[in-house]
Design a protein around this motif. Sequence first.
Motif, mmCIF file in Angstrom:
data_model
loop_
_atom_site.group_PDB
_atom_site.id
_atom_site.type_symbol
_atom_site.label_atom_id
_atom_site.label_comp_id
_atom_site.label_asym_id
_atom_site.label_seq_id
_atom_site.Cartn_x
_atom_site.Cartn_y
_atom_site.Cartn_z
ATOM 1 N N ALA A 40 -20.684 5.832 19.831
ATOM 2 C CA ALA A 40 -20.166 4.581 20.375
ATOM 3 C C ALA A 40 -18.844 4.193 19.717
ATOM 4 C CB ALA A 40 -21.189 3.463 20.186
ATOM 5 N N TYR A 41 -18.677 4.507 18.449
ATOM 6 C CA TYR A 41 -17.444 4.204 17.733
ATOM 7 C C TYR A 41 -17.387 5.072 16.483
ATOM 8 C CZ TYR A 41 -20.523 1.415 14.755
ATOM 9 O OH TYR A 41 -21.528 1.016 13.929
ATOM 10 N N ILE A 42 -16.204 5.123 15.860
ATOM 11 C CA ILE A 42 -16.016 5.807 14.581
ATOM 12 C C ILE A 42 -15.400 4.808 13.622
ATOM 13 C CG2 ILE A 42 -14.894 7.725 13.381
ATOM 14 C CD1 ILE A 42 -14.765 9.215 16.001
ATOM 15 N N ALA A 43 -16.010 4.627 12.454
ATOM 16 C CA ALA A 43 -15.547 3.630 11.484
ATOM 17 C C ALA A 43 -15.477 4.249 10.096
ATOM 18 C CB ALA A 43 -16.475 2.413 11.493
ATOM 19 N N PRO A 44 -14.390 4.973 9.763
ATOM 20 C CA PRO A 44 -14.285 5.595 8.440
ATOM 21 C C PRO A 44 -13.930 4.580 7.366
ATOM 22 C CG PRO A 44 -12.283 5.980 9.668
ATOM 23 C CD PRO A 44 -13.209 5.247 10.591
ATOM 24 N N GLY A 45 -14.454 4.780 6.178
ATOM 25 C CA GLY A 45 -14.139 3.916 5.046
ATOM 26 C C GLY A 45 -14.040 4.748 3.792
ATOM 27 N N GLN A 104 -11.694 3.931 -4.860
ATOM 28 C CA GLN A 104 -10.255 3.848 -5.099
ATOM 29 C C GLN A 104 -9.942 2.629 -5.971
ATOM 30 O OE1 GLN A 104 -11.702 3.356 -2.205
ATOM 31 N NE2 GLN A 104 -11.047 1.390 -1.388
ATOM 32 N N PRO A 105 -8.871 2.697 -6.777
ATOM 33 C CA PRO A 105 -8.546 1.583 -7.677
ATOM 34 C C PRO A 105 -7.840 0.427 -6.969
ATOM 35 C CG PRO A 105 -6.963 3.337 -7.985
ATOM 36 C CD PRO A 105 -7.969 3.841 -6.991
ATOM 37 N N HIS A 106 -8.326 0.049 -5.810
ATOM 38 C CA HIS A 106 -7.806 -1.083 -5.052
ATOM 39 C C HIS A 106 -8.956 -2.028 -4.736
ATOM 40 C CE1 HIS A 106 -4.483 1.758 -3.518
ATOM 41 N NE2 HIS A 106 -3.900 0.862 -4.283
ATOM 42 N N ALA A 107 -8.635 -3.301 -4.628
ATOM 43 C CA ALA A 107 -9.646 -4.258 -4.185
ATOM 44 C C ALA A 107 -9.759 -4.285 -2.668
ATOM 45 C CB ALA A 107 -9.321 -5.655 -4.702
ATOM 46 N N LEU A 108 -8.784 -3.674 -1.970
ATOM 47 C CA LEU A 108 -8.782 -3.690 -0.508
ATOM 48 C C LEU A 108 -8.257 -2.372 0.035
ATOM 49 C CD1 LEU A 108 -8.936 -5.103 2.287
ATOM 50 C CD2 LEU A 108 -6.629 -5.973 1.857
ATOM 51 N N MET A 109 -9.006 -1.787 0.965
ATOM 52 C CA MET A 109 -8.524 -0.628 1.712
ATOM 53 C C MET A 109 -8.791 -0.888 3.180
ATOM 54 S SD MET A 109 -9.135 3.422 1.204
ATOM 55 C CE MET A 109 -8.165 4.581 2.186
ATOM 56 N N ILE A 110 -7.775 -0.604 4.016
ATOM 57 C CA ILE A 110 -7.860 -0.835 5.456
ATOM 58 C C ILE A 110 -7.703 0.493 6.177
ATOM 59 C CG2 ILE A 110 -6.862 -2.054 7.429
ATOM 60 C CD1 ILE A 110 -5.726 -4.091 5.434
ATOM 61 N N ASN A 111 -8.674 0.842 6.987
ATOM 62 C CA ASN A 111 -8.614 2.052 7.814
ATOM 63 C C ASN A 111 -8.691 1.661 9.283
ATOM 64 O OD1 ASN A 111 -10.401 2.930 5.202
ATOM 65 N ND2 ASN A 111 -9.004 4.553 5.813
ATOM 66 N N CYS A 112 -7.707 2.069 10.065
ATOM 67 C CA CYS A 112 -7.717 1.856 11.515
ATOM 68 C C CYS A 112 -8.006 3.192 12.189
ATOM 69 C CB CYS A 112 -6.382 1.296 12.001
ATOM 70 S SG CYS A 112 -5.950 -0.308 11.296
ATOM 71 N N GLN A 113 -9.024 3.236 13.025
ATOM 72 C CA GLN A 113 -9.448 4.480 13.667
ATOM 73 C C GLN A 113 -9.663 4.242 15.161
ATOM 74 O OE1 GLN A 113 -10.490 7.884 12.346
ATOM 75 N NE2 GLN A 113 -10.079 8.036 14.532
ATOM 76 N N SER A 114 -8.921 4.979 15.995
ATOM 77 C CA SER A 114 -9.084 4.838 17.443
ATOM 78 C C SER A 114 -10.175 5.777 17.937
ATOM 79 C CB SER A 114 -7.772 5.136 18.161
ATOM 80 O OG SER A 114 -7.411 6.505 18.006
ATOM 81 N N TYR A 115 -10.803 5.371 19.036
ATOM 82 C CA TYR A 115 -11.828 6.204 19.679
ATOM 83 C C TYR A 115 -11.936 5.760 21.137
ATOM 84 C CZ TYR A 115 -16.382 8.264 20.818
ATOM 85 O OH TYR A 115 -17.401 8.963 21.418
ATOM 86 N N ILE A 116 -11.559 6.644 22.042
ATOM 87 C CA ILE A 116 -11.495 6.365 23.487
ATOM 88 C C ILE A 116 -10.610 5.139 23.712
ATOM 89 C CG2 ILE A 116 -12.822 6.201 25.616
ATOM 90 C CD1 ILE A 116 -15.251 7.227 24.188
ATOM 91 N N LYS A 170 -11.052 2.077 22.166
ATOM 92 C CA LYS A 170 -11.305 1.097 21.121
ATOM 93 C C LYS A 170 -10.512 1.437 19.864
ATOM 94 C CE LYS A 170 -16.110 0.438 22.622
ATOM 95 N NZ LYS A 170 -17.533 0.561 22.215
ATOM 96 N N MET A 171 -10.232 0.420 19.077
ATOM 97 C CA MET A 171 -9.652 0.592 17.743
ATOM 98 C C MET A 171 -10.550 -0.144 16.764
ATOM 99 S SD MET A 171 -7.254 1.751 15.711
ATOM 100 C CE MET A 171 -5.697 2.075 16.558
ATOM 101 N N THR A 172 -11.108 0.592 15.812
ATOM 102 C CA THR A 172 -11.970 0.002 14.802
ATOM 103 C C THR A 172 -11.173 -0.209 13.526
ATOM 104 O OG1 THR A 172 -13.903 1.141 15.722
ATOM 105 C CG2 THR A 172 -14.122 0.243 13.514
ATOM 106 N N ILE A 173 -11.203 -1.429 13.006
ATOM 107 C CA ILE A 173 -10.523 -1.779 11.759
ATOM 108 C C ILE A 173 -11.595 -1.921 10.686
ATOM 109 C CG2 ILE A 173 -9.010 -3.418 10.603
ATOM 110 C CD1 ILE A 173 -7.926 -4.213 13.335
ATOM 111 N N VAL A 174 -11.563 -1.031 9.706
ATOM 112 C CA VAL A 174 -12.586 -0.972 8.668
ATOM 113 C C VAL A 174 -12.008 -1.473 7.349
ATOM 114 C CG1 VAL A 174 -14.304 0.482 7.533
ATOM 115 C CG2 VAL A 174 -13.508 1.070 9.831
ATOM 116 N N LEU A 175 -12.698 -2.400 6.714
ATOM 117 C CA LEU A 175 -12.274 -2.943 5.428
ATOM 118 C C LEU A 175 -13.262 -2.536 4.351
ATOM 119 C CD1 LEU A 175 -11.440 -6.623 6.490
ATOM 120 C CD2 LEU A 175 -9.992 -4.601 6.644
ATOM 121 N N SER A 176 -12.758 -1.958 3.273
ATOM 122 C CA SER A 176 -13.552 -1.670 2.085
ATOM 123 C C SER A 176 -13.024 -2.572 0.982
ATOM 124 C CB SER A 176 -13.417 -0.185 1.697
ATOM 125 O OG SER A 176 -14.060 0.065 0.464
ATOM 126 N N VAL A 177 -13.858 -3.514 0.513
ATOM 127 C CA VAL A 177 -13.362 -4.550 -0.393
ATOM 128 C C VAL A 177 -14.220 -4.650 -1.652
ATOM 129 C CG1 VAL A 177 -12.543 -5.873 1.595
ATOM 130 C CG2 VAL A 177 -14.722 -6.476 0.543
#
Length: 344
Positions: free
Chosen positions: A280-285, A289-301, A303-310
């Motif tokens: 249904a979707y792909i959401a990589p994270g 990593q030595p960051h308090a915030l990482m943003i991954n944008c991944q398209s699929y068909i 849709k665009m999934t915006i994944v936050l690792s905080v």
Amino acid sequence: MESIRRRKPSLKPIETKGKATEAAEEEPLSPSARLFHEPNFNVHVIGIMGLKSRITPQVVKEHLPHTLLKHPRFSSLQDTNTPFKGCPGSEFNPRRVVYGTVSLDDMKLVKNALNMTVTDVALGVTQAGLSIYLNRRYGEGKKDKGATEKNNNLPKNIRLRSTILMNLRPSVGIQALADMMDENTEAKWGNCVGYVLLPFKIALRDDPLDYLREAKATIDRKKNSLEAIYTFSTSELALKLFGIKASSSISHRIITNTTMCFSCLPGPQEEIGFYGHPLAYIAPGSYGQPHALMINCQSYINKMTIVLSVDESVIPDPHQLADDFEQSLKLIKDAVVERGLCHE
């Protein structure tokens, strides 16, 4: 004579007068300096000094604050301690991964209207979302009057740099495993990723399209440089010459001097499955990593999934940040449609 190592400084983007989409600096650049910073003529002047005696560090440290550091165009700035900045050791803290899904068709609508790429739009949306979120955090305890240039809670001259991952493979996108294992294919197995250091402009804009224009002007300079290739090649060289510990230490030190990490990856344009189970979707994270915030944008068909690792000790409300990204895309799309720049 002591040799001096030559290092290419990490330059912040130079904002000049003369373009409607760019803000003016306190001291405008000269015509020749503006020419040197055009994307197709991006020239850096490097000075090399040969000394007859050993450098006395204490003398240099005493004089720098009164000379070079006061120069209005000096760009070696530590890019501010914001509510996004993780403390040393942030990579060991618990993480929360959240995601939100937006319409890829909406992003393509904006992309086509403004002659940009999907990554340009994703960066503009991210820049808008980060600005709106930080404005709210800095304005805690104040009455919310809306995120406009007039009602601005942001400190002046926020410096926020992101590490942006770039795929250096000849063949982009997701490839079939069997094809990647073939000896004669361009889509080789293994990572081939470089990175660039990209400053985000944190400010509120009454015109939502300004977020996109500013982001595109910055990323275009990076795309026209060889920074991603250099960082990938340097990492490989350090690994071969000094081993994995020294190589990882160098990379870790560079990354810890940035605030966050960002990536935008194109995914399959048709539905794929996992052993007969359609996705249904792909959401990589990511984690660690030595960051308090990482943003991954991944398209699929479509849709665009915006994944936050905080790191929740730094960003306690990641769902609100995800909502700010979604709202930013809506504001940008509405501005494009209302001005008749495209048709839905």
